[in-house]
Design an enzyme around this catalytic site. Structure first.
Site, PDB file in Angstrom:
ATOM      1  N   LYS A  76       0.811  -1.215   0.000  1.00 45.17           N
ATOM      2  CA  LYS A  76       0.000   0.000   0.000  1.00 45.17           C
ATOM      3  C   LYS A  76       0.849   1.272   0.000  1.00 45.17           C
ATOM      4  O   LYS A  76       0.708   2.113  -0.873  1.00 45.17           O
ATOM      5  CB  LYS A  76      -0.941  -0.009   1.201  1.00 45.17           C
TER       6      LYS A  76
ATOM      7  N   THR B  78       5.704  -7.272   0.208  1.00 42.48           N
ATOM      8  CA  THR B  78       6.618  -8.172   0.907  1.00 42.48           C
ATOM      9  C   THR B  78       5.849  -9.348   1.476  1.00 42.48           C
ATOM     10  O   THR B  78       4.666  -9.240   1.787  1.00 42.48           O
ATOM     11  CB  THR B  78       7.356  -7.463   2.064  1.00 42.48           C
TER      12      THR B  78
ATOM     13  N   GLU C  60      11.130  -9.713   6.290  1.00 44.89           N
ATOM     14  CA  GLU C  60      10.223  -9.481   5.171  1.00 44.89           C
ATOM     15  C   GLU C  60      10.962  -9.678   3.859  1.00 44.89           C
ATOM     16  O   GLU C  60      12.001  -9.066   3.641  1.00 44.89           O
ATOM     17  CB  GLU C  60       9.677  -8.053   5.217  1.00 44.89           C
TER      18      GLU C  60
ATOM     19  N   TYR D 295      -0.874 -15.608   1.402  1.00 48.16           N
ATOM     20  CA  TYR D 295      -0.874 -15.858   2.856  1.00 48.16           C
ATOM     21  C   TYR D 295      -1.172 -17.327   3.095  1.00 48.16           C
ATOM     22  O   TYR D 295      -1.992 -17.932   2.411  1.00 48.16           O
ATOM     23  CB  TYR D 295      -1.948 -15.007   3.550  1.00 48.16           C
TER      24      TYR D 295
ATOM     25  N   ARG E  25      23.374  -4.037   2.930  1.00 48.95           N
ATOM     26  CA  ARG E  25      23.673  -2.896   3.793  1.00 48.95           C
ATOM     27  C   ARG E  25      22.979  -3.054   5.143  1.00 48.95           C
ATOM     28  O   ARG E  25      22.023  -3.813   5.262  1.00 48.95           O
ATOM     29  CB  ARG E  25      23.215  -1.590   3.134  1.00 48.95           C
TER      30      ARG E  25
ATOM     31  N   LYS F 254      18.713   1.319   8.196  1.00 49.45           N
ATOM     32  CA  LYS F 254      18.896   2.698   8.643  1.00 49.45           C
ATOM     33  C   LYS F 254      17.577   3.435   8.549  1.00 49.45           C
ATOM     34  O   LYS F 254      16.640   2.962   7.903  1.00 49.45           O
ATOM     35  CB  LYS F 254      19.970   3.402   7.813  1.00 49.45           C
TER      36      LYS F 254
ATOM     37  N   PHE G 153      15.243   6.801   7.498  1.00 49.19           N
ATOM     38  CA  PHE G 153      15.154   7.692   6.351  1.00 49.19           C
ATOM     39  C   PHE G 153      14.361   8.933   6.729  1.00 49.19           C
ATOM     40  O   PHE G 153      13.490   8.883   7.588  1.00 49.19           O
ATOM     41  CB  PHE G 153      14.504   6.972   5.165  1.00 49.19           C
TER      42      PHE G 153
END
Length: 157
Positions: free
Chosen positions: A23, A29, A81, A93, A106, A109, A111
């Site tokens: 959404k 995911t 995820e 599902y 990476r 972090k 944002f």
């Protein structure tokens, strides 16, 4: 520390997540249950990984995986995820998702904006595609792990 557990093989049921991937981000995911998340090595670094994924007995596709707390959303529960780099016609599902995590992109972090987060995810997807095209990564696509044993139907039993 991120690489020490790789490749990492994992299988579990797909559960409903926060509903943000499709959404808000336009990047659907597949989420693993808390039990599966808790089964990951406790010293496995949070962050963004790549590898291969298979839903049920379907085809094996490239994927990007987030392990962690999603700082942008300030989650209080760790989540795992997978964004499978493939367009599925419908949700899955309750299906069994099998993944092999083969590389690390990476750390996670925070944002400043939703746009910055989406941009970083798009870069992660491109990096995963590049890495997974390499021969030492492609071999995992054919791993026997992805072949779930078929249920044998015995007549009259």
């Amino acid at each position: 520390a991120a690489m020490k557990h790789l490749p990492y093989f994992c299988r579990g049921e797909v559960v409903k997540g926060f509903g943000r991937g499709s959404k808000e981000l336009g990047i659907p995911t597949a989420n693993f249950s808390e039990q599966v998340v808790e089964s990951f090595p406790s010293d496995m670094s949070t962050g963004i990984y790549y590898g291969w994924a298979c839903v049920g007995n379907g085809d094996v596709h490239k994927m990007v995986l987030s392990i962690g707390w999603n700082p942008f959303y300030k989650n209080i529960k760790k989540s795992v995820e997978a964004h499978i780099i493939h367009t599925f016609k419908e949700d899955f599902y309750g299906e069994i998702l099998s993944i092999v995590i083969t590389g690390y992109i990476r750390p996670e972090k925070n944002f400043d904006s939703l746009e910055a987060l989406i941009s970083a995810i798009q870069e992660d997807i491109e990096e995963a595609k590049r890495q997974l095209d390499l021969p030492d990564q492609r071999k995992f696509k054919e791993d026997n792990f992805f072949h779930l044993p078929e249920c044998k139907i015995v007549k009259n039993h």
